[in-house]
Each structure stands twice: as structure tokens, then as C-alpha cells.
Design an enzyme around this catalytic site. Structure first.
Site, PDB file in Angstrom:
ATOM      1  N   LYS A  60       0.810  -1.219   0.000  1.00  0.00           N
ATOM      2  CA  LYS A  60       0.000   0.000   0.000  1.00  0.00           C
ATOM      3  C   LYS A  60       0.849   1.279   0.000  1.00  0.00           C
ATOM      4  O   LYS A  60       2.050   1.242   0.256  1.00  0.00           O
ATOM      5  CB  LYS A  60      -0.924  -0.026   1.220  1.00  0.00           C
ATOM      6  CG  LYS A  60      -1.935  -1.183   1.194  1.00  0.00           C
ATOM      7  CD  LYS A  60      -2.922  -1.076   2.353  1.00  0.00           C
ATOM      8  CE  LYS A  60      -3.933  -2.211   2.314  1.00  0.00           C
ATOM      9  NZ  LYS A  60      -4.961  -2.065   3.379  1.00  0.00           N
ATOM     10  N   TYR A  71     -12.410  -2.234  -3.663  1.00  0.00           N
ATOM     11  CA  TYR A  71     -12.903  -2.403  -2.292  1.00  0.00           C
ATOM     12  C   TYR A  71     -14.423  -2.274  -2.204  1.00  0.00           C
ATOM     13  O   TYR A  71     -14.949  -1.952  -1.133  1.00  0.00           O
ATOM     14  CB  TYR A  71     -12.247  -1.368  -1.377  1.00  0.00           C
ATOM     15  CG  TYR A  71     -10.848  -1.730  -0.906  1.00  0.00           C
ATOM     16  CD1 TYR A  71     -10.627  -2.873  -0.133  1.00  0.00           C
ATOM     17  CD2 TYR A  71      -9.754  -0.927  -1.211  1.00  0.00           C
ATOM     18  CE1 TYR A  71      -9.361  -3.202   0.323  1.00  0.00           C
ATOM     19  CE2 TYR A  71      -8.467  -1.252  -0.756  1.00  0.00           C
ATOM     20  CZ  TYR A  71      -8.285  -2.389   0.009  1.00  0.00           C
ATOM     21  OH  TYR A  71      -7.028  -2.717   0.467  1.00  0.00           O
ATOM     22  N   ASN A  90      -2.059   0.302   6.704  1.00  0.00           N
ATOM     23  CA  ASN A  90      -1.483  -0.913   7.280  1.00  0.00           C
ATOM     24  C   ASN A  90      -0.576  -1.692   6.327  1.00  0.00           C
ATOM     25  O   ASN A  90      -0.450  -2.909   6.428  1.00  0.00           O
ATOM     26  CB  ASN A  90      -2.593  -1.788   7.873  1.00  0.00           C
ATOM     27  CG  ASN A  90      -3.576  -2.265   6.825  1.00  0.00           C
ATOM     28  OD1 ASN A  90      -3.518  -1.856   5.677  1.00  0.00           O
ATOM     29  ND2 ASN A  90      -4.484  -3.146   7.220  1.00  0.00           N
ATOM     30  N   HIS A 111      -2.208  -5.462   1.711  1.00  0.00           N
ATOM     31  CA  HIS A 111      -3.505  -6.134   1.596  1.00  0.00           C
ATOM     32  C   HIS A 111      -3.242  -7.543   1.097  1.00  0.00           C
ATOM     33  O   HIS A 111      -2.347  -7.760   0.292  1.00  0.00           O
ATOM     34  CB  HIS A 111      -4.411  -5.417   0.585  1.00  0.00           C
ATOM     35  CG  HIS A 111      -5.593  -6.247   0.172  1.00  0.00           C
ATOM     36  ND1 HIS A 111      -6.743  -6.321   0.915  1.00  0.00           N
ATOM     37  CD2 HIS A 111      -5.777  -7.092  -0.884  1.00  0.00           C
ATOM     38  CE1 HIS A 111      -7.589  -7.159   0.332  1.00  0.00           C
ATOM     39  NE2 HIS A 111      -7.020  -7.637  -0.763  1.00  0.00           N
ATOM     40  N   GLU A 127      -9.677 -11.064  -7.220  1.00  0.00           N
ATOM     41  CA  GLU A 127      -8.740  -9.956  -7.042  1.00  0.00           C
ATOM     42  C   GLU A 127      -7.552 -10.062  -8.002  1.00  0.00           C
ATOM     43  O   GLU A 127      -7.051  -9.049  -8.486  1.00  0.00           O
ATOM     44  CB  GLU A 127      -8.265  -9.905  -5.582  1.00  0.00           C
ATOM     45  CG  GLU A 127      -9.388  -9.478  -4.640  1.00  0.00           C
ATOM     46  CD  GLU A 127      -8.962  -9.377  -3.178  1.00  0.00           C
ATOM     47  OE1 GLU A 127      -9.811  -9.024  -2.357  1.00  0.00           O
ATOM     48  OE2 GLU A 127      -7.778  -9.636  -2.864  1.00  0.00           O
TER      49      GLU A 127
HETATM   50  P1  CMP Z   1      -7.392  -4.608   3.856  1.00  0.00           P
HETATM   51  O1  CMP Z   1      -6.941  -5.976   4.216  1.00  0.00           O
HETATM   52  O2  CMP Z   1      -6.797  -4.008   2.647  1.00  0.00           O
HETATM   53  O3  CMP Z   1      -8.981  -4.630   3.671  1.00  0.00           O
HETATM   54  C1  CMP Z   1      -9.791  -3.489   3.912  1.00  0.00           C
HETATM   55  C2  CMP Z   1      -9.039  -2.368   4.505  1.00  0.00           C
HETATM   56  O4  CMP Z   1      -9.805  -1.395   5.152  1.00  0.00           O
HETATM   57  C3  CMP Z   1      -8.113  -2.872   5.605  1.00  0.00           C
HETATM   58  O5  CMP Z   1      -7.082  -3.648   5.072  1.00  0.00           O
HETATM   59  C4  CMP Z   1      -7.705  -1.572   6.264  1.00  0.00           C
HETATM   60  O6  CMP Z   1      -6.641  -0.931   5.603  1.00  0.00           O
HETATM   61  C5  CMP Z   1      -8.962  -0.754   6.081  1.00  0.00           C
HETATM   62  N1  CMP Z   1      -9.637  -0.641   7.376  1.00  0.00           N
HETATM   63  C6  CMP Z   1     -10.143  -1.634   8.118  1.00  0.00           C
HETATM   64  N2  CMP Z   1     -10.667  -1.147   9.255  1.00  0.00           N
HETATM   65  C7  CMP Z   1     -10.472   0.187   9.229  1.00  0.00           C
HETATM   66  C8  CMP Z   1     -10.785   1.242  10.111  1.00  0.00           C
HETATM   67  N3  CMP Z   1     -11.411   1.027  11.269  1.00  0.00           N
HETATM   68  N4  CMP Z   1     -10.430   2.486   9.742  1.00  0.00           N
HETATM   69  C9  CMP Z   1      -9.804   2.714   8.566  1.00  0.00           C
HETATM   70  N5  CMP Z   1      -9.486   1.741   7.684  1.00  0.00           N
HETATM   71  C10 CMP Z   1      -9.819   0.497   8.013  1.00  0.00           C
END
Ligand code: CMP
Length: 139
Positions: free
Chosen positions: A10, A50, A113, A116, A127
Site C-alpha cells: 500500500k 474495495y 497498514n 492487503h 482480485e
Molecule cells: P485490507 O486488508 O486491505 O482490507 C480493507 C481495509 O480497510 C483494511 O485492510 C484496512 O486498511 C482498512 N480498514 C479496516 N478497518 C479500518 C478502520 N477502522 N479504519 C480505517 N481503515 C480500516
């Protein structure tokens, strides 16, 4: 069985030049990078990827973030690749991620984070097809 999963490095990670360090974690775990490209998503493309989260309160923020800077999209292959990748990534929230995982080491917050990964065989298939043609998968 040998599986393939879709991984995204990311914007928070590409910005900090962490692509190589993250790829080393995948490779050390026995995952093979069989396709990889660096792209800059539009917000609309991020929203499509998403779409399953469209009703969540963080959806708009998530799409803005994913379109903010380039990402590296990749296909990881290996024995039980979907679960193995999730293990190497660690929990979505870095505060809950096990030591040594990508998110424990590199993630900045639950939203930013670093990586993904697909969560199941059916989503992995969808995906991968979202980003790659069959010709780009070099096993
Ligand atoms: P990902 O595995 O890419 O799938 C969905 C994404 O939404 C997740 O990782 C996070 O980056 C994001 N996400 C999940 N929970 C939250 C949250 N509470 N606030 C902001 N982003 C979130």
C-alpha cells in the site's frame, strides 16, 4: 495445495521505500512472486476494488488513501499461499499483529497498514483477475 493470492503493497509502504523489505518477508516464508507491477490507482479504481466495503464508515478514507500514491500489486504463489500470506501480514490492526509480521514491523495504523492480502480462494481469484491478465502470471 499450491495456491495463488493477490497482495498489495500500500501507499504508506511504497512511500517509505519498503517494497524490498516486504517482498523479503514473503520470499522468506516460501511465497513466490509470480507477477508484480507498480501502479497508481485512481480513486474510482480503488473504490471498485474495495466495493465490498462500500457501506463501511472508513470506505471513503480507504479509497482516498489507496489512490494517494503508487501501490505495488502482486500475485504470490505457494503451498497454502492465502493463509501463509495472512500469517506473514499479521492482524489488520498493527496494534494486534504478532511480532515479526509485516504489519507489526511496518504498519502505521489500521487504515495505513502497509499490505492487503486476499482472504479466501474465491476472492483471490477475483482480485487477481482485477489486476492481471493470464499472460502476466509467470509461475
Ligand atoms: P485490507 O486488508 O486491505 O482490507 C480493507 C481495509 O480497510 C483494511 O485492510 C484496512 O486498511 C482498512 N480498514 C479496516 N478497518 C479500518 C478502520 N477502522 N479504519 C480505517 N481503515 C480500516
Amino acid at each position: 495445495a499450491t495456491e495463488r493470492t493477490l497482495s498489495i503493497i500500500k501507499p504508506d509502504a511504497t512511500r517509505r521505500n519498503l517494497t524490498g523489505k516486504i517482498n523479503a518477508k514473503f520470499e522468506d516464508a516460501g511465497l513466490r512472486i509470480v507477477a508484480q507491477k507498480r501502479i497508481h490507482l485512481t480513486k474510482a479504481q480503488a473504490g471498485q476494488f474495495y466495493a465490498v466495503h462500500a457501506e463501511r464508515p472508513f470506505y471513503d478514507e480507504l479509497c482516498e488513501f489507496m489512490a494517494s500514491e503508487p501501490v505495488v500489486v502482486q500475485v504470490l504463489e505457494g503451498e497454502g499461499a492465502i493463509a501463509k500470506n495472512r500469517e506473514v501480514m499479521g492482524a489488520t490492526n498493527p496494534a494486534e499483529a504478532d511480532a515479526g509480521t509485516i504489519r507489526a514491523e511496518f504498519a502505521e495504523s489500521v487504515g495505513e497498514n502497509s499490505v492487503h492480502g486476499s482472504d479466501a480462494p474465491e476472492t483471490a481469484k477475483e482480485e487477481i483477475a482485477f489486476f492481471f491478465s493470464g499472460l502476466e502470471l509467470v509461475g
